[in-house]
Design a protein around this motif. Structure first.
Motif, mmCIF file in Angstrom:
data_model
loop_
_atom_site.group_PDB
_atom_site.id
_atom_site.type_symbol
_atom_site.label_atom_id
_atom_site.label_comp_id
_atom_site.label_asym_id
_atom_site.label_seq_id
_atom_site.Cartn_x
_atom_site.Cartn_y
_atom_site.Cartn_z
ATOM 1 N N GLY A 24 -17.932 -35.767 -12.070
ATOM 2 C CA GLY A 24 -18.203 -34.341 -12.156
ATOM 3 C C GLY A 24 -19.593 -34.040 -12.656
ATOM 4 O O GLY A 24 -19.842 -32.978 -13.212
ATOM 5 N N MET A 25 -20.533 -34.984 -12.427
ATOM 6 C CA MET A 25 -21.892 -34.766 -12.921
ATOM 7 C C MET A 25 -22.580 -33.599 -12.218
ATOM 8 O O MET A 25 -23.389 -32.900 -12.819
ATOM 9 N N CYS A 26 -22.284 -33.401 -10.932
ATOM 10 C CA CYS A 26 -23.027 -32.386 -10.192
ATOM 11 C C CYS A 26 -22.794 -31.010 -10.787
ATOM 12 O O CYS A 26 -23.734 -30.309 -11.130
ATOM 13 N N SER A 27 -21.518 -30.656 -10.959
ATOM 14 C CA SER A 27 -21.269 -29.333 -11.524
ATOM 15 C C SER A 27 -21.621 -29.320 -13.012
ATOM 16 O O SER A 27 -22.039 -28.304 -13.539
ATOM 17 N N TYR A 28 -21.512 -30.479 -13.651
ATOM 18 C CA TYR A 28 -21.901 -30.585 -15.056
ATOM 19 C C TYR A 28 -23.368 -30.213 -15.227
ATOM 20 O O TYR A 28 -23.736 -29.491 -16.160
ATOM 21 N N LEU A 29 -24.218 -30.680 -14.314
ATOM 22 C CA LEU A 29 -25.638 -30.371 -14.429
ATOM 23 C C LEU A 29 -25.944 -28.965 -13.926
ATOM 24 O O LEU A 29 -26.792 -28.275 -14.466
ATOM 25 N N ALA A 44 -11.201 -24.152 -15.919
ATOM 26 C CA ALA A 44 -10.667 -24.326 -14.568
ATOM 27 C C ALA A 44 -10.420 -25.802 -14.278
ATOM 28 O O ALA A 44 -9.416 -26.160 -13.653
ATOM 29 N N VAL A 45 -11.326 -26.660 -14.747
ATOM 30 C CA VAL A 45 -11.152 -28.095 -14.498
ATOM 31 C C VAL A 45 -9.905 -28.624 -15.209
ATOM 32 O O VAL A 45 -9.106 -29.360 -14.619
ATOM 33 N N ILE A 46 -9.717 -28.228 -16.476
ATOM 34 C CA ILE A 46 -8.517 -28.665 -17.194
ATOM 35 C C ILE A 46 -7.276 -28.267 -16.412
ATOM 36 O O ILE A 46 -6.362 -29.063 -16.183
ATOM 37 N N PHE A 47 -7.267 -27.014 -15.972
ATOM 38 C CA PHE A 47 -6.105 -26.481 -15.284
ATOM 39 C C PHE A 47 -5.816 -27.249 -13.993
ATOM 40 O O PHE A 47 -4.696 -27.714 -13.758
ATOM 41 N N VAL A 48 -6.840 -27.420 -13.168
ATOM 42 C CA VAL A 48 -6.621 -28.085 -11.880
ATOM 43 C C VAL A 48 -6.237 -29.551 -12.075
ATOM 44 O O VAL A 48 -5.362 -30.068 -11.377
ATOM 45 N N LEU A 49 -6.867 -30.219 -13.052
ATOM 46 C CA LEU A 49 -6.491 -31.613 -13.323
ATOM 47 C C LEU A 49 -5.035 -31.701 -13.765
ATOM 48 O O LEU A 49 -4.293 -32.587 -13.345
ATOM 49 N N PRO A 120 -13.405 -22.621 -5.909
ATOM 50 C CA PRO A 120 -13.716 -23.396 -4.697
ATOM 51 C C PRO A 120 -14.618 -24.587 -4.996
ATOM 52 O O PRO A 120 -14.473 -25.645 -4.389
ATOM 53 N N LEU A 121 -15.518 -24.422 -5.961
ATOM 54 C CA LEU A 121 -16.399 -25.528 -6.358
ATOM 55 C C LEU A 121 -15.610 -26.739 -6.810
ATOM 56 O O LEU A 121 -16.026 -27.870 -6.631
ATOM 57 N N ILE A 122 -14.458 -26.465 -7.429
ATOM 58 C CA ILE A 122 -13.705 -27.530 -8.057
ATOM 59 C C ILE A 122 -13.120 -28.499 -7.041
ATOM 60 O O ILE A 122 -12.960 -29.681 -7.323
ATOM 61 N N ALA A 123 -12.842 -28.003 -5.829
ATOM 62 C CA ALA A 123 -12.271 -28.895 -4.810
ATOM 63 C C ALA A 123 -13.174 -30.093 -4.572
ATOM 64 O O ALA A 123 -12.709 -31.179 -4.272
ATOM 65 N N VAL A 124 -14.492 -29.890 -4.706
ATOM 66 C CA VAL A 124 -15.400 -30.997 -4.461
ATOM 67 C C VAL A 124 -15.988 -31.531 -5.764
ATOM 68 O O VAL A 124 -16.989 -32.212 -5.756
ATOM 69 N N ASN A 125 -15.316 -31.248 -6.887
ATOM 70 C CA ASN A 125 -15.766 -31.823 -8.150
ATOM 71 C C ASN A 125 -15.175 -33.232 -8.263
ATOM 72 O O ASN A 125 -13.966 -33.413 -8.213
ATOM 73 N N CYS A 126 -16.041 -34.214 -8.420
ATOM 74 C CA CYS A 126 -15.528 -35.592 -8.406
ATOM 75 C C CYS A 126 -14.599 -35.862 -9.576
ATOM 76 O O CYS A 126 -13.789 -36.783 -9.519
ATOM 77 N N ALA A 127 -14.701 -35.065 -10.649
ATOM 78 C CA ALA A 127 -13.816 -35.307 -11.780
ATOM 79 C C ALA A 127 -12.359 -35.159 -11.360
ATOM 80 O O ALA A 127 -11.483 -35.865 -11.855
ATOM 81 N N ILE A 128 -12.099 -34.248 -10.426
ATOM 82 C CA ILE A 128 -10.713 -33.988 -10.034
ATOM 83 C C ILE A 128 -10.163 -35.159 -9.209
ATOM 84 O O ILE A 128 -9.120 -35.730 -9.520
#
Lengths: 246, 215
Positions: A24-29, A44-49, A120-128
């Motif tokens: 999740g570095m991309c959205s992190y930065l 949002a990340v906590i929730f989706v994970l 929508p960003l989260i779908a392509v967040n590698c953390a997920i």
């Protein structure tokens, strides 16, 4: 209970999504310029994970892994569909994100407005996806632990983005060398924070039953350390300004 | 350059330096850093991304007029996931050890922001040939950074390149080690990758002042 606690602390501090495995570095930065937006994305990340990791655990357990289809009957015991896991995991994630977006928009417009752009960003967040893939690679044994893993690695990510957003807000007042401004200094600070997080590695090693108090003190003292670091940074910024003014 | 017009050549050359996906566009950092402790893994990762992005860009570009824009993200994810499964299976078949080292990071090519970023920004609006060049160019730009980081981390951290000792033997104290040189264990741990990339950005922006960000 103990295994839950251990997994919880381990996923937040030792295997921190950002500092240990760079997920999740991309959205992190990109989204860490302001604390308020960072909090929104982190939540949002906590929730989706928390939703997708248990879901993918079920998929992995009853559909994908070697011999998982045995519940259909003994003749299915030889199937190993694990090569399909990437495509099924990402499909689950994309669908869930879409679903969550629709549900949140319908029932809580206020929350939707604050999270809306991030979903929508989260779908392509590698953390997920990384959460699901690590869940599979580490062979997490039960649904409860999978849920725990999802939530706690989400919290770890949240902490990381919150910390870097706070530091970036402060660093705006410091005199960073021009070519390092923005992206460069953020990378280096993240690296330094990562080194700090490496020290958590000693937290859960040793006996099988880590004493609770020891854990708490480690957490507190490092918290103090970070605060001290920030104070030092502030002082440095101030002293620099003084020098310039004089 | 007889094969490519000047415009086409720029599609490949621009992302190598002044429009680099990692240091300028801030895309694809996720999977880039974790696997750069060894040069070999970096090279394999770079090749995988070149394949996925080159082919993926062409596929998306061919489909660009039939994908309904509402579900385009899911379609894009499916295309990438399919290509990544191909890469993963090939690695498992021909380079099993290496696929163990790369572990989940092959799967994470799916969510590599470079791929989605180029699909959205380029392939959806351009023809297949241009998209192919753009994909190759950006993946090469990504690969260059990966290989630079991998080179320094492996050389300074383990004293080897591609697993071959180049600075002498640290135990027998030959070569450079005879002078008292030690491997820098710091370069092996994950945070070092971030610092190396930070320094690359520093060097690049010092050389090209136009890239410096406003404070």
């Amino acid at each position: 209970m103990l295994e839950h606690l251990e997994l919880f602390f381990k996923s937040i501090f030792i295997d921190n999504m950002v500092f240990a495995v760079f997920l999740g570095m991309c959205s992190y930065l990109a989204v860490s310029k302001k604390v308020s937006t960072a909090v929104g994305l982190g939540a949002a990340v906590i929730f989706v994970l928390a939703v997708t990791v248990p879901l993918n655990w079920l998929l992995d357990q009853y559909l994908l892994r070697d011999g998982a289809l045995v519940w259909l009957g003994p003749e299915y015991a030889d199937y190993n569909l694990s090569f399909l896991s990437f495509i099924l995991f990402i499909a689950t994630i994309a669908t869930m994100v879409q679903l969550v977006e629709i549900v949140v928009e319908k029932f809580s417009p206020a929350l939707y407005n604050s999270l809306g752009i991030f979903l929508p960003l989260i779908a392509v967040n590698c953390a997920i996806l990384g959460g699901s893939l690590f869940m599979q690679a580490r062979e997490i044994p039960s649904l409860g632990l999978a849920f725990n893993y999802g939530v706690s690695s989400g919290i770890g990510w949240f902490l990381a983005i919150l910390a870097i957003a706070a530091i970036r807000e402060k660093i705006r007042y410091s005199n960073v060398p021009a070519p390092l401004r923005g992206l460069g200094i953020t990378f280096i600070i993240t690296g330094l924070m990562g080194i700090g997080f490496q020290s958590f590695g000693g937290m859960l090693t040793g006996d099988n039953e880590p004493p609770e108090e020891a854990d708490n003190t480690t957490v507190e003292s490092s918290g103090e350390k970070e605060i001290k670091k920030e104070i030092e940074k502030d002082e440095k910024a101030v002293s620099y300004n003084d020098v310039v003014n004089n | 350059m007889a094969l490519l017009s000047k415009k086409d050549a720029n599609l490949i050359l621009d992302p190598l330096a002044d429009n680099n996906p990692i240091t300028i566009q801030v895309l694809g950092i996720c999977s880039a850093l974790a696997i750069t402790a060894e040069l070999k893994a970096s090279v394999v990762m770079a090749i995988s991304v070149i394949f996925v992005l080159g082919v993926g860009n062409v596929v998306i570009s061919l489909l660009r007029n039939v994908i309904p824009s509402k579900i385009r993200i899911i379609v894009q994810l499916i295309v990438v996931a399919t290509l990544v499964i191909v890469v993963d299976q090939v690695l498992k078949a021909f380079a099993y050890e290496l696929s163990k080292t790369l572990a989940v990071f092959v799967g994470l090519i799916i969510t590599n922001c470079i791929i989605m970023g180029r699909f959205e920004a380029f392939a959806l609006g351009n023809g297949p040939w241009k998209s192919f060049l753009d994909g190759i160019g950006n993946a090469l730009g990504y690969g260059v950074i990966l290989i630079i980081v991998g080179f320094f981390r492996e050389l300074l951290g383990s004293g080897t390149l591609f697993g071959i000792p180049v600075l002498g033997d640290p135990i027998a104290k030959t070569g450079l080690y005879a002078t008292g040189y030690e491997n820098n264990g710091f370069m092996i741990i994950p945070p070092a990758a971030l610092i190396v990339v930070g320094i690359i950005i520093w060097v690049q922006r010092s050389r090209n002042k136009a890239l410096i960000e406003e404070a």
